[in-house]
Write a protein that holds these residues in place. Structure first.
Motif, mmCIF file in Angstrom:
data_model
loop_
_atom_site.group_PDB
_atom_site.id
_atom_site.type_symbol
_atom_site.label_atom_id
_atom_site.label_comp_id
_atom_site.label_asym_id
_atom_site.label_seq_id
_atom_site.Cartn_x
_atom_site.Cartn_y
_atom_site.Cartn_z
ATOM 1 N N GLU A 1 0.689 -1.324 0.175
ATOM 2 C CA GLU A 1 -0.088 -0.073 0.005
ATOM 3 C C GLU A 1 0.924 1.407 -0.136
ATOM 4 O OE1 GLU A 1 -3.656 2.167 -0.271
ATOM 5 O OE2 GLU A 1 -3.062 -0.075 -0.297
ATOM 6 N N SER A 2 1.997 1.331 0.640
ATOM 7 C CA SER A 2 2.690 2.532 0.873
ATOM 8 C C SER A 2 3.589 2.562 -0.732
ATOM 9 C CB SER A 2 3.823 2.218 1.895
ATOM 10 O OG SER A 2 4.653 1.381 1.486
ATOM 11 N N VAL A 3 3.821 1.550 -1.266
ATOM 12 C CA VAL A 3 4.393 1.850 -2.743
ATOM 13 C C VAL A 3 3.233 2.294 -3.518
ATOM 14 C CG1 VAL A 3 5.345 0.885 -4.484
ATOM 15 C CG2 VAL A 3 6.049 0.073 -2.052
ATOM 16 N N ALA A 4 2.057 1.763 -3.457
ATOM 17 C CA ALA A 4 1.104 2.234 -4.462
ATOM 18 C C ALA A 4 0.633 3.790 -3.872
ATOM 19 C CB ALA A 4 -0.330 1.522 -3.842
ATOM 20 N N LEU A 5 0.697 4.165 -2.784
ATOM 21 C CA LEU A 5 0.382 5.360 -2.458
ATOM 22 C C LEU A 5 1.467 6.530 -3.096
ATOM 23 C CD1 LEU A 5 -0.964 5.291 0.933
ATOM 24 C CD2 LEU A 5 -2.342 6.048 -0.986
ATOM 25 N N LEU A 6 2.558 6.089 -2.808
ATOM 26 C CA LEU A 6 3.933 6.702 -3.320
ATOM 27 C C LEU A 6 3.674 7.004 -4.969
ATOM 28 C CD1 LEU A 6 6.488 8.438 -3.033
ATOM 29 C CD2 LEU A 6 7.690 6.194 -3.019
ATOM 30 N N ALA A 7 3.270 5.872 -5.805
ATOM 31 C CA ALA A 7 3.153 6.097 -7.125
ATOM 32 C C ALA A 7 2.338 6.834 -7.446
ATOM 33 C CB ALA A 7 2.904 4.551 -7.624
ATOM 34 N N ILE A 8 1.086 6.864 -6.665
ATOM 35 C CA ILE A 8 -0.082 7.866 -6.882
ATOM 36 C C ILE A 8 0.470 9.317 -6.738
ATOM 37 C CG2 ILE A 8 -2.392 8.824 -6.269
ATOM 38 C CD1 ILE A 8 -2.186 6.010 -8.026
ATOM 39 N N GLN A 9 1.145 9.718 -5.552
ATOM 40 C CA GLN A 9 1.723 10.853 -5.255
ATOM 41 C C GLN A 9 2.565 11.256 -6.489
ATOM 42 O OE1 GLN A 9 3.456 10.101 -1.415
ATOM 43 N NE2 GLN A 9 1.415 10.353 -0.512
#
Length: 72
Positions: A10-18
């Motif tokens: 989830e943290s990698v996914a959020l970083l990708a979106i950011q």
């Protein structure tokens, strides 16, 4: 940009979106139909983003013209 990753984090996914990705999909957890939908929506969002940017630029030019006194 749509990220397709084997990493279910989830943290990698959020970083990708950011960082500008339109979506984060996980290999093995996505059906072809969902992938097509995600890609289509990402393209549409990009088109809308570009149109909004253009409108903002035109509005700024108009405001600059109104705010700048006419010089002879």
């Amino acid at each position: 940009m749509v990220v397709l990753s084997g990493l279910d984090d989830e943290s990698v996914a959020l970083l990708a979106i950011q960082e500008g990705s339109q979506d984060y999909l996980i290999k093995g957890q996505i059906e072809p139909r969902e992938l097509i939908r995600a890609m289509r929506y990402a393209v549409e969002r990009k088109i809308i983003e570009e149109k909004l940017f253009d409108e903002k630029e035109r509005a700024q030019v108009t405001l600059d013209c109104i705010a700048t006194p006419y010089l002879h």
